[in-house]
Structures are given as structure tokens and as C-alpha cells.
Design an enzyme around this catalytic site. Structure first.
Site, PDB file in Angstrom:
ATOM      1  N   CYS A 158       0.553  -1.357   0.177  1.00 20.08           N
ATOM      2  CA  CYS A 158      -0.323   0.233  -0.492  1.00 20.08           C
ATOM      3  C   CYS A 158       1.179   1.155  -0.041  1.00 20.08           C
ATOM      4  O   CYS A 158       0.546   2.136  -0.273  1.00 20.08           O
ATOM      5  CB  CYS A 158      -1.280   0.096   1.328  1.00 20.08           C
ATOM      6  SG  CYS A 158      -0.199  -0.180   2.657  1.00 20.08           S
ATOM      7  N   HIS A 251      -1.627   7.252   2.776  1.00 18.53           N
ATOM      8  CA  HIS A 251      -0.696   7.032   3.190  1.00 18.53           C
ATOM      9  C   HIS A 251       0.173   8.124   2.394  1.00 18.53           C
ATOM     10  O   HIS A 251       0.286   9.125   1.473  1.00 18.53           O
ATOM     11  CB  HIS A 251      -0.210   5.605   2.367  1.00 18.53           C
ATOM     12  CG  HIS A 251       0.301   4.872   3.512  1.00 18.53           C
ATOM     13  ND1 HIS A 251      -0.554   4.568   4.696  1.00 18.53           N
ATOM     14  CD2 HIS A 251       0.360   3.137   3.341  1.00 18.53           C
ATOM     15  CE1 HIS A 251      -0.811   3.210   5.487  1.00 18.53           C
ATOM     16  NE2 HIS A 251      -0.580   2.298   4.377  1.00 18.53           N
TER      17      HIS A 251
END
Length: 362
Positions: A158, A251
Site C-alpha cells: 500500500c 499514506h
């Protein structure tokens, strides 16, 4: 698609499994027919098993509440009832490798969120907008497994989604070296603030295994097929630091990059970002963002609070692109870690494989 494909979700009780359940609710092409987890959950309804364990803001979809969980180890029984499976099982790396190959050998394609097979040479690791051609390695994997339609495909870590797409968009300028620091949400560890209260107001400068993944996985994405295997690219050489921060989703990456061929201007780089597209956009795959990458002109963007859900969490936002005094250019990127970065990326990967005729009804 006239008839929906029958789907199984392996590891349906974990955070990524929950996100699979949420994304697949009312999906245009896929219909969840089997949900499976560890033997401890076998025989419970999904609602019973998730009592006090549902971590998402959205409620459990009504259509799965009454579904009875099955044992992920019942490989043949589950395979008989589905056309393919998504894998988000919480086992050791070797156990994951084995069970995913066991499913593939029943002629059931596996699209995995797990990292176990990311470096298996004949298993494609795909970001559909960037390297859809890597699915061609599946033919070699099938020969190894002795299958006609069963195989494994994976999505990458990710953390790379917030900067690797920019490097792909700028490929013509040959990025050859980069420094990246990722600031990663706690949901990346499968937790929220209720289950990880120690993260409130805290920063942890270490996430096990993340820095190696952040440095190496983009090179496999940018690689090529040779002699039946994915050969990673040599560039860009990436040095990474990965930091856990107190946000739930999203993120963020701060990246510095050197180019072998120098861009003419910031406007040229921004245009390449905004116009970068692939098969998912051209074919209008169900979960694909209409615009994969969006450049944010404001100095204080992208922000988690404002931008993490761009394009339903399936798009990437980039900002603060500017010349650097040591490297050539620097920027900040943001992606949703459980949507684009995890379950959503796997669902889009499955859509790509359906579009390419690798996944079909049994």
C-alpha cells in the site's frame, strides 16, 4: 457483463477482508458467494463473527450479515462454489503461499492482497494503470502449477501507491534515483484508534518490513518479463524511510527524484500527471478512477482530511512539486491505503484480469 462472477473472500474478518466486503457490495461484475476465515469463525454468521470487530465507518452490508463463514482450509469445497477468490488471510508467509497455490490448483484464480507471492517470479504484481502487461506471465505460472485457468496475481504494498504512479507518469524522463519518506496511517496495521490507543498523538519511526518493500516493489512494477519470469528494473534506485503517524486512513509520501533527461518545466510534469491513464480508464472498469492522478495546485495540499477519498479512494493526489537544491524535483503524494492501496487495488486488478479474459466463469 451479463452474469456476475461468483466470488469468495478469504480472510473476510480482518480489516482488509472487511474492506473487500464493503467494496464488493453491489459490484457491477462480482457477487460474493462465499466468505471464509479461520476455523475459529467457521459456522458463525458474519454479523455474529464481527460483533465488536467491525472496524470500518460504513456499516456491514445487509447482504452478508446472515452469510455463514466457512473454513478457509476447505479449499475444494469453497472452490466448487466460486469462479475466483480474493485472499486477505492472516497466516504465516509460507502458509499463505501454500493455501493460495492450493486454490489455484483447483482451477480457481486467486487475487491476493497478501505479500507472500509478491516475489514469486511467475506471479504478476500489478497496478492496473501501470503494468497491465505483466499478466502475460500467468501463462508460465499455469505451466508450473499444472493448471488451465487457475493462477495467482497480487497487488503491491500500500505504501508505494502515493509515489510510484508519479514515477510511472514521468517515465520518459528516466527517473534514476529517489529518496522517499512515507507517513503511514494506522489502518495499514489493521487497526483503528480504539484498538491502538497508543497511537493517539504519537509517531513511530519504524514499520517492520516496509522500507524494503517501498524500495524494491516499485522496481518489480517497472520490470519486464523474460524467460517466464518478472525481471525487476534497475532504476530508480530508491532509499526509503517509513513512519507510522496518527491518522486513520491515507499514506502520504515526501519524495525527491533525479531524472536522467531533464524536464522542460513544472507545467510539463504536472500535465503528465493529470493525463496519465491506462486500461482501467479506457475500458471504464467498475472501480477505476476516471482520473488516476490529480495534481493539487494549493501549497497545503494534498491533505489526508481533504483528499484521501479522491475518486472514491481509488485515485492518487500529488502536490508541492518544485525544484530541489540537491535532487532535481520534489513532491508530496497521497493515496488511500485500504482502498487504492489494498482491497480496492485488488478488486481493480481482478477487473483488469476479467477484461483480459484471464478470469472467467467456470
Amino acid at each position: 457483463m451479463q452474469k456476475k462472477l461468483r466470488v469468495g473472500v478469504l480472510g473476510a474478518t480482518g480489516m482488509v477482508g472487511q474492506r473487500f466486503i464493503q467494496i464488493l457490495h453491489n459490484h457491477e461484475w462480482f457477487d460474493v458467494k462465499v466468505i471464509a476465515a479461520s476455523p475459529n469463525s467457521k459456522g458463525k454468521t458474519y454479523a455474529e463473527a464481527m460483533q465488536g470487530r467491525w472496524l470500518l465507518d460504513e456499516p456491514i452490508p445487509e447482504n452478508v450479515k446472515g452469510m455463514v463463514l466457512r473454513d478457509v482450509n476447505d479449499v475444494k469445497g469453497i472452490a466448487d462454489d466460486v469462479d475466483f477468490v480474493f485472499s486477505a488471510v492472516n497466516l504465516t508467509k509460507e502458509e499463505i503461499k501454500k493455501i493460495e497455490e492450493d486454490y489455484a490448483r483447483t482451477e480457481t484464480p486467486v487475487v491476493s492482497n497478501n505479500s507472500a507471492h509478491r516475489w514469486t517470479p511467475d506471479v504478476p504484481m500489478i497496478i492496473p494503470e501501470i503494468n497491465p502487461e505483466h499478466s502475460e506471465v500467468i501463462q508460465y505460472q499455469k505451466k508450473r502449477l499444472g493448471t488451465s485457468r487457475g493462477f495467482i496475481a497480487v497487488k503491491p504494498n500500500c505504501s508505494i501507491q502515493s509515489y510510484a504512479p508519479a514515477f510511472a507518469a514521468w517515465k520518459e524522463f528516466e527517473p534514476y534515483e529517489a529518496i522517499v519518506t512515507t507517513y503511514q496511517a494506522i489502518s495499514g496495521a489493521g487497526k483503528n484508534f480504539n484498538t491502538w490507543p497508543e497511537m493517539v498523538g504519537n509517531v513511530i519511526p519504524y514499520i517492520g518490513g516496509e522500507e524494503e518493500k517501498s524500495e524494491k516493489e516499485p522496481l518489480r512494477i517497472f520490470g519486464h518479463i523474460e524467460n517466464g519470469a518478472i525481471v525487476p528494473a534497475n532504476e530508480p534506485a530508491i532509499s526509503a524511510q517509513c513512519i507510522r503517524i496518527p491518522v486513520l486512513y491515507g499514506h502520504t509520501a515526501a519524495a525527491f527524484v533525479k531524472f536522467r533527461k531533464k524536464p522542460e518545466s513544472k507545467e510539463q510534469l504536472v500535465s503528465l500527471l493529470n493525463n496519465f491513464a491506462g486500461i482501467p480508464q479506457r475500458e471504464k472498469l467498475p472501480t477505476a478512477p476516471a482520473q488516476f492522478i490529480k495534481y493539487m495546485e494549493e501549497d497545503n495540499r494534498p491533505q489526508v482530511a481533504l483528499d484521501v477519498n479522491y475518486e472514491g479512494g481509488m485515485g492518487v493526489t500529488i502536490g508541492r512539486l518544485r525544484p530541489d537544491t540537491v535532487y532535481d524535483w520534489k513532491f508530496v503524494g497521497l493515496s488511500h491505503n485500504t482502498l487504492r492501496g489494498a482491497a480496492g487495488g485488488a478488486v481493480e486488478c481482478a477487473e483488469l484480469l476479467v477484461n483480459q479474459k484471464y478470469i472467467e466463469a467456470k
